[in-house]
Enzyme design. Structure first.
Site, PDB file in Angstrom:
ATOM      1  N   ASP A  74       0.931  -1.246  -0.080  1.00 45.00           N
ATOM      2  CA  ASP A  74       0.013  -0.061   0.023  1.00 45.00           C
ATOM      3  C   ASP A  74       0.675   1.186   0.085  1.00 45.00           C
ATOM      4  O   ASP A  74       1.963   1.082   0.181  1.00 45.00           O
ATOM      5  CB  ASP A  74      -0.941  -0.116   1.138  1.00 45.00           C
ATOM      6  CG  ASP A  74      -0.003  -0.463   2.752  1.00 45.00           C
ATOM      7  OD1 ASP A  74       1.052  -0.315   2.503  1.00 45.00           O
ATOM      8  OD2 ASP A  74      -0.952  -0.381   3.662  1.00 45.00           O
ATOM      9  N   GLU A 150      -9.591  -1.565   5.531  1.00 43.83           N
ATOM     10  CA  GLU A 150     -10.232  -1.347   6.866  1.00 43.83           C
ATOM     11  C   GLU A 150     -11.448  -1.938   6.923  1.00 43.83           C
ATOM     12  O   GLU A 150     -12.016  -2.712   6.022  1.00 43.83           O
ATOM     13  CB  GLU A 150     -10.495   0.357   6.700  1.00 43.83           C
ATOM     14  CG  GLU A 150      -9.208   1.200   6.513  1.00 43.83           C
ATOM     15  CD  GLU A 150      -8.440   1.459   7.818  1.00 43.83           C
ATOM     16  OE1 GLU A 150      -8.381   0.632   8.725  1.00 43.83           O
ATOM     17  OE2 GLU A 150      -8.275   2.809   7.991  1.00 43.83           O
TER      18      GLU A 150
HETATM   19  C1  GLP Z   1      -0.262   0.875   8.572  1.00 50.64           C
HETATM   20  C2  GLP Z   1      -0.217  -0.198   7.430  1.00 50.64           C
HETATM   21  C3  GLP Z   1      -0.191  -1.483   7.606  1.00 50.64           C
HETATM   22  C4  GLP Z   1       0.407  -1.884   9.086  1.00 50.64           C
HETATM   23  C5  GLP Z   1      -0.282  -1.077  10.255  1.00 50.64           C
HETATM   24  C6  GLP Z   1       0.251  -1.429  11.513  1.00 50.64           C
HETATM   25  O1  GLP Z   1      -1.685   1.580   8.562  1.00 50.64           O
HETATM   26  N1  GLP Z   1      -0.931   0.258   6.435  1.00 50.64           N
HETATM   27  O2  GLP Z   1       0.559  -2.335   6.580  1.00 50.64           O
HETATM   28  O3  GLP Z   1       0.489  -3.105   9.311  1.00 50.64           O
HETATM   29  O4  GLP Z   1      -0.171   0.308   9.936  1.00 50.64           O
HETATM   30  O5  GLP Z   1       1.333  -0.474  11.836  1.00 50.64           O
HETATM   31  P1  GLP Z   1       2.186  -0.979  13.014  1.00 50.64           P
HETATM   32  O6  GLP Z   1       3.128  -2.262  12.838  1.00 50.64           O
HETATM   33  O7  GLP Z   1       3.109   0.423  13.135  1.00 50.64           O
HETATM   34  O8  GLP Z   1       1.625  -1.095  14.141  1.00 50.64           O
END
Ligand code: GLP
Length: 254
Positions: A74, A150
């Site tokens: 993404d 989401e």
């Molecule tokens: C973002 C990304 C995800 C990721 C998520 C969790 O929004 N788009 O791919 O898994 O956050 O992030 P973190 O690993 O910082 O908790």
């Protein structure tokens, strides 16, 4: 500890460092077995430790990425790819510039495309044309999102433009100067795009993820918890630290 639950493999490691090492081992092993592996890659804070371990393995001469391809999950939309909060920037800084993957073999959805729907559709076409992703890395959002899928009424199929929820905007605002700077949209692989990967690995760390991890693995399969779709995949491996696994293990009586 290694568990098997309804065909899903779950590694529970002591802490973040151990989880990162275990996850890196699978990624490195996959590329060692087939240097032309197609990797699906993720951003977020969770996989950073794994990428550091991958870089160390590369520096020790254990793995060669010269023929490896990568497709990221993404990107924010709209965002300039030089913006230090873009996922293009993240991948360059945390992985690509430290290993010998060829820049032309790395792909991240465009946050700059004028015709974003078309560029997103082409992204999927490219993935399918090369035979799909061999190993897909995932993190998980606090609300169960994978990529930027989401909670929703239906599972998104292909890569496309999505609206970020208030909870994701607020969770990700910690990386931006202010919450108003967080893009409100993103381009994300869909659930079908993610599910076509031959193998999937999901990393989660910290007690903040304990509830959503248990729901993902044990709960109902529902687009309200996008990661729950992984229960339908035939080759999925979870890498958890003890804090992220706590609720799962309690519910399983382990
Ligand atoms: C973002 C990304 C995800 C990721 C998520 C969790 O929004 N788009 O791919 O898994 O956050 O992030 P973190 O690993 O910082 O908790």
């Amino acid at each position: 500890m290694k568990l098997n639950y309804r065909g899903m493999t779950i590694y529970v490691e002591k802490d973040y460092a151990a989880m990162s090492r275990a996850a890196a081992e699978l990624l490195v092993q996959t590329v060692k077995e087939n240097s032309a592996t197609v990797l699906g890659l993720a951003t977020g804070s969770t996989p950073i430790g794994m990428y550091q371990e991958v870089v160390k393995a590369y520096q020790r001469g254990e793995v060669d990425f010269a023929r490896t391809l990568s497709y990221n999950l993404d990107e924010y939309y709209p965002i300039n790819h030089d913006n230090d909060q873009s996922y293009h920037y993240f991948m360059r800084e945390n992985l690509f510039r430290h290993i010998n993957i060829l820049p032309e073999n790395t792909h991240v959805p465009s946050g700059e495309a004028k015709d974003v729907e078309r560029s997103a559709a082409e992204y999927d076409e490219k993935i399918y044309a090369i035979g799909g992703v061999d190993l897909q890395v995932l993190g998980i959002g606090n609300n169960g999102h994978i990529g930027f899928n989401e909670p929703a009424a239906i599972f998104a199929k292909g890569t496309g433009l999505v609206d970020l929820t208030e909870s994701t905007i607020s969770a990700n605002s910690r990386f931006f100067a202010s919450i108003d700077d967080v893009p409100k949209k993103a381009v994300s692989m869909g659930i079908a795009t993610i599910m076509q990967a031959k193998r999937i690995m999901l990393l989660a760390s910290g007690q903040g993820k304990a509830g959503i991890v248990a729901q993902t693995i044990l709960g109902e399969i529902t687009p309200q918890v996008p990661a729950s779709a992984l229960q339908l995949h035939r080759n999925v491996t979870f890498f958890l630290d003890e804090a992220a696994a706590a609720e799962l293990l309690a519910k399983l009586g382990k």
